[in-house]
Structure formats: structure tokens, C-alpha cells
Design an enzyme around this catalytic site. Structure first.
Site, short mmCIF file in Angstrom:
data_model
loop_
_atom_site.label_atom_id
_atom_site.label_comp_id
_atom_site.label_asym_id
_atom_site.label_seq_id
_atom_site.Cartn_x
_atom_site.Cartn_y
_atom_site.Cartn_z
CG ASP A 278 16.80 78.44 35.70
OD1 ASP A 278 16.56 79.26 34.81
OD2 ASP A 278 17.04 78.75 36.87
N GLY A 317 9.10 83.37 31.69
CA GLY A 317 7.95 83.83 30.93
C GLY A 317 8.29 84.40 29.57
CG ASP A 338 14.68 84.47 40.12
OD1 ASP A 338 14.15 83.97 39.11
OD2 ASP A 338 15.81 84.14 40.53
C1 GLA Z 1 17.11 81.31 38.53
C2 GLA Z 1 15.72 80.79 38.85
C3 GLA Z 1 15.59 80.66 40.35
C4 GLA Z 1 16.65 79.70 40.86
C5 GLA Z 1 18.03 80.18 40.46
C6 GLA Z 1 19.11 79.15 40.78
O1 GLA Z 1 17.31 82.60 38.98
O2 GLA Z 1 14.74 81.65 38.33
O3 GLA Z 1 14.30 80.20 40.68
O4 GLA Z 1 16.40 78.41 40.33
O5 GLA Z 1 18.10 80.44 39.07
O6 GLA Z 1 20.36 79.52 40.35
#
Ligand code: GLA
Length: 513
Positions: A278, A317, A338
Site C-alpha cells: 500500500d 489507481g 477505498d
Molecule cells: C488504505 C487502503 C485500505 C487499507 C488501509 C489500511 O486506505 O486503501 O484498503 O489497506 O489503507 O490502513
């Protein structure tokens, strides 16, 4: 003579005293002003780690400069007013192309900084106390040089979109070892495993710091990751984990920055089968344009472990990831921000994927985020639409609910084998919109064996009849049709087919010759 000597001594003493006084005054002028220094707020998490905010301040009279680091975000102080008795500082940072800001009000009380801030202007202020921290603690590390780009060889995994479960949507920071074990138990026994669900993925908040050799440590919630992986494997399932290319994850936990190969090695030694990587904390050090090199670094590192580890890119993305995600070694890449358990969020994401279809293929999938099915804020009809749409999109099916306590109706949606068969079709072609009129849309997905899935979606709140000429859908000829939610064969009437679709609902058919 004696008198002159005494007079000279007196003069010398006065000169010494005066110069000492001047020296004291000068040094007092140079001594740091009271706000100057490195300050830290340490809020304990339940797992033995801390959520930290660092304020590295330099006070010059009534001007405060420096930086503010809040978990993964690193701001430069761009504005300030006031001084030790009451000040306001504003920090700003660039996040991709947009600017993020934070503002703190504070004052010096005893040897502490009493601070308050608001997440959003309309929120109540959050109060906190900062104490002095050693110089350099919490400072942003230097930028490591990036590797030259090359194509990471295909790891051969995820020939169909990954299926499993992820902890974030339901549990966020409350995920722990016993929860993961009981979710694995549930998945192995409630029909999901038999329907194809395989991965149990731990998202953010499992991490602690590093040991003296730099090895990543788990926090209190995960006492023994290898034992947990063994347990999940004993159920015939696989275990996934989460990290960031930056120094910190989104929730402010330890990221893999500068330890990519070491972490990949640790994951392999633990028996990890899937990594979600991430972007989050990396944005403080690197630009979006540098993403491919950072993702490639981990893609190479995973491959080098020789353990089959599915590689999931999570950077929302940006930078058209669908164009380079596979070259960085990615098996899937998030295409959006998200998802939330709400019709607006799910439908905006799901129906917004049309243009990305050409980029999906076996081994490399667009990921419109994890499922919210069963989390409670959408109706069962809406969850059916969620499942159908994700299947049409050849999206990863990662359940995000509490599998231990779901209603049979939710289980039935998640384990609808007819719909799962569409998602997992081995041709690996993502579906697209073929017709639209107002709130009604028809999407289709080509399937192996010269078959196709076709879904009539009604995005309006009220029921609607969707009537369409088969010729307009290029669907003339003889087709057998099966309704994938009522599990019955239906007649595809010519020349026009009509489907009555519930508000926010779907009618999904499989057509074959
Ligand atoms: C981001 C990701 C989520 C999740 C959180 C965790 O927002 O997009 O899917 O993994 O971090 O902190």
C-alpha cells in the site's frame, strides 16, 4: 605605588565582571527559544505500538518553522502565529497533485506542549500533549536511489482473480491472531472454501518495529506469525499480509522502506502467500511518477524468495497503474480509493470501471477493492448487485465481512457458484457496458466456451423494466439462458427481451449456445 596596584586590580576585576556579564547576555540571546526542539505525541495503540505525531519546531521570536509528522504524513510548517503562550501552526504537503494541510493550536505548559487539532474543520478538536523527543527521532529518512525499470517476470499466479477474505473492511485495527484463526475456521466450514475462497489476508496493523538486525516484528496481536500461517495452511487455506513501500503504512505502522528484500524473505519464512503493498507512507519521499520503480523493487524481492506470493498493488489507481502494474510484478492493482459499505460508494466504483476492461488478463487484474457484502449498510439486493458487478468485472472476490456470524442470505450471496463461475471464468476477459438508458445499464462479459454473462442493472431506487431488442445487443441467434440468481433456465424472448429489475438490483444471465 601600592595604591596604583590596588586601583589596577580593581579595574581588572570590573573588566572581568563586565565581560562575564556580556558573555552571559550574548549566550542567553543564542540559547534556543522555548518552542525550539523535537516534540512527540505518543498515543498508545492496544497492540503495544504507538500512534505518533512529531513536531520538529524552530522558534525565532514570533515565527515558528519546521515540520510536523503525523503517522505517514510529513508536513512542512508553512504558516505560524503567536509564541509559547499560544500559537497556531499550519503544515502543508503535496500528495500527488493535491495539497494536504494540518493545523495545530498549542501552548507551552511547564515543559510540555499542549496541542489541539481538528481532522476536518467541522470536527471537535482533538487534544494532545507533546513531550520533548531526542533530536532526529521521527525524522524522515533519506531517499534511497531507485532501480532502473525492467519487466518483472510473471510469477505464474492468479490465473483467475484471487478469492478470499481481508480483515480491513470489518475489523480495521481490531484484527488479531484469534480473529484470523476463527475466520479461517469459518471459511473452511461454511461453504466458502468449497466455492473457491482461498486467501485469508491480514491488512494493516499487524506490524511492530524492527529488531537490531532490521527484521520486521509483529506486535502483541500476532504473537507468532509462522504458527498462524501453519494453522491457516492446515485448513487448506492461504495467508496474506500487508505492507507499504514507504517508511509507514496508512495506519502509521512500520513499512518496508529500505527493507524490501529482508521483508520479502521474512514473509516467505513465515509461510505468507499474498502481499498487499500500500503506497501511503511512500508519498512523503517519492512522487507518483516514481511508483513503478518502488513496486518493481518488491516485485523482484518476492520473486527472489522462490515462494509463490500473490502480489497486490494498492495505490488507488494513480498513474494509470493498469498500464504498468503487471510489469512491476503485480497480479492485481487497486483502481480506486477505498470502498465503503454504502450504495453510493460501491456503485460509483463498480460502474466506473468500464474503460479499464482491456487491461485485465489472466495473472493481472483490475481491483475495484474488497467486498462489503454482509457488513450491514446495504440491502441484500444491493449486495447481489455488488457481487454480480464484481463478477462481470473479473474482480478479485475478497470478502470483507465477519464470516463467523453472517446470515444465511449473505452466505448465499457470497457462495453463489453460478456468479462465482462468471468471475473465475478462465478466459479472463473483463466485462463492459453494452447498453445504457438513464439509470438502467446492461453489461456483458465474454466467457470461455463461446458463452457470455449478461447483467441488467437498475441503478434507480424504484423497480424498473428493462426492455431491449436483442439485435441492439448483437445477441441474435439461438441462446440458452440461465438466471444466475434464481438458478433457473429462462427464455430469451426475441426480438425483444424484458427483465423486471428491483431498485438497485440486478438480473444476471449466462448465455450459451
Ligand atoms: C488504505 C487502503 C485500505 C487499507 C488501509 C489500511 O486506505 O486503501 O484498503 O489497506 O489503507 O490502513
Amino acid at each position: 605605588m601600592k595604591r596604583t596596584l590596588r586601583f589596577k586590580i580593581l579595574i581588572a576585576i570590573i573588566v572581568i565582571m563586565l565581560s562575564t556579564l556580556v558573555a552571559i547576555l550574548v549566550s542567553a540571546g543564542q540559547s534556543p527559544e522555548p518552542l525550539t526542539g523535537n516534540w512527540v505525541v505518543r498515543n498508545p495503540n492496544a497492540d503495544g505500538t504507538f500512534r505518533t505525531t512529531y513536531l520538529n519546531l524552530k522558534q525565532e521570536g514570533m515565527r515558528i518553522t519546521g515540520s510536523i509528522r503525523v503517522t505517514q504524513f510529513f508536513y512542512h510548517i508553512s504558516e505560524s502565529t503567536g509564541g509559547p503562550d499560544g500559537f497556531t501552526i499550519t503544515g502543508s504537503m503535496m500528495d500527488g497533485k493535491s495539497e494536504r494541510k494540518v493545523q495545530y493550536e498549542g501552548k507551552l505548559v511547564g515543559g510540555e506542549l499542549h496541542l489541539s487539532t481538528r481532522r476536518r474543520p467541522q470536527d471537535n478538536p482533538i487534544q494532545m500533549v507533546a513531550v520533548r523527543a531526542p533530536a532526529g527521532e521521527g525524522a524522515l529518512p533519506a531517499r534511497n536511489p531507485l532501480p532502473a525499470l525492467h519487466k518483472v517476470p510473471d510469477n505464474g499466479l492468479a490465473r483467475t482473480p484471487p478469492m478470499g477474505w481481508n480483515s480491513w473492511n470489518k475489523f480495521a485495527s481490531r484484527v488479531d491472531d484469534p480473529t484470523v484463526r476463527s475466520i479461517a475456521d469459518a471459511m473452511a466450514s461454511n461453504g466458502m472454501k468449497d466455492a473457491g475462497y482461498l486467501y485469508i489476508n491480514i491488512d494493516d496493523t499487524w506490524e511492530a518495529g524492527r529488531d537490531a538486525q532490521g527484521n520486521i516484528q509483529t506486535n502483541k496481536k500476532f504473537p507468532d506469525m509462522k504458527a498462524l500461517a501453519d494453522y491457516v495452511h492446515s485448513k487448506g487455506l492461504k495467508l496474506g499480509i500487508y505492507s507499504s513501500p514507504g517508511p509507514n503504512t496508512c495506519a502509521g505502522y512500520e513499512g518496508s522502506y529500505g527493507h524490501e528484500a529482508q521483508d520479502a524473505h521474512t514473509y516467505a519464512a513465515w509461510g505468507i502467500d499474498y502481499l498487499k503493498y500500500d503506497w501511503c507512507g511512500a508519498r512523503t519521499l517519492y512522487t507518483d511518477e516514481e511508483m513503478p520503480a518502488l513496486y518493481q523493487l518488491m516485485g523482484d524481492a518476492l520473486l527472489k524468495t522462490k515462494r509463490p506470493i500473490v502480489y497486490s498493488l494498492c495505490q488507488y489507481g494513480r498513474l494509470d497503474v493498469w498500464k504498468w502494474g503487471a510489469d512491476a510484478g503485480g497480479n492485481l492493482w487497486r483502481t480506486t480509493g477505498d470502498i465503503r459499505d454504502a450504495w453510493d460508494s460501491m456503485s460509483r466504483i463498480g460502474f466506473g470501471q468500464n474503460d479499464l476492461a482491456p487491461w485485465a488478463r489472466p495473472g493481472h487484474w483490475n481491483d475495484p477493492d474488497m467486498l462489503e457484502i454482509g457488513n450491514g449498510s446495504m440491502s441484500e439486493t444491493e449486495y447481489q448487485t455488488h457481487m454480480s458487478l464484481w463478477a462481470i468485472l473479473a474482480a478479485p472476490l475478497l470478502a470483507g465481512n465477519d464470516l463467523r456470524s453472517m446470515k444465511p442470505e449473505i452466505n448465499a450471496i457470497l457462495t453463489n457458484r453460478d456468479v462465482i463461475a462468471v468471475d473465475q471464468d478462465k478466459l479472463g476477459k473483463q466485462g463492459q457496458r453494452i447498453w445504457k438508458s438513464g439509470d438502467q445499464e446492461i453489461w456483458s462479459r465474454p466467457l470461455s466456451g463461446d458463452a457470455m454473462a449478461i447483467a441488467f442493472f437498475n441503478r434507480a431506487a424504484d423497480p424498473a423494466t428493462i426492455s431491449v431488442k436483442l439485435a441492439d445487443l448483437k445477441l441474435t441467434g439461438k441462446w440458452k439462458a440461465r438466471d444466475l440468481w434464481i438458478h433457473q433456465n429462462v427464455q430469451l424472448t426475441e426480438p425483444e427481451y424484458s427483465a423486471t429489475v428491483a431498485g438497485h438490483g440486478v438480473v444476471m444471465l449466462r448465455l450459451s449456445h
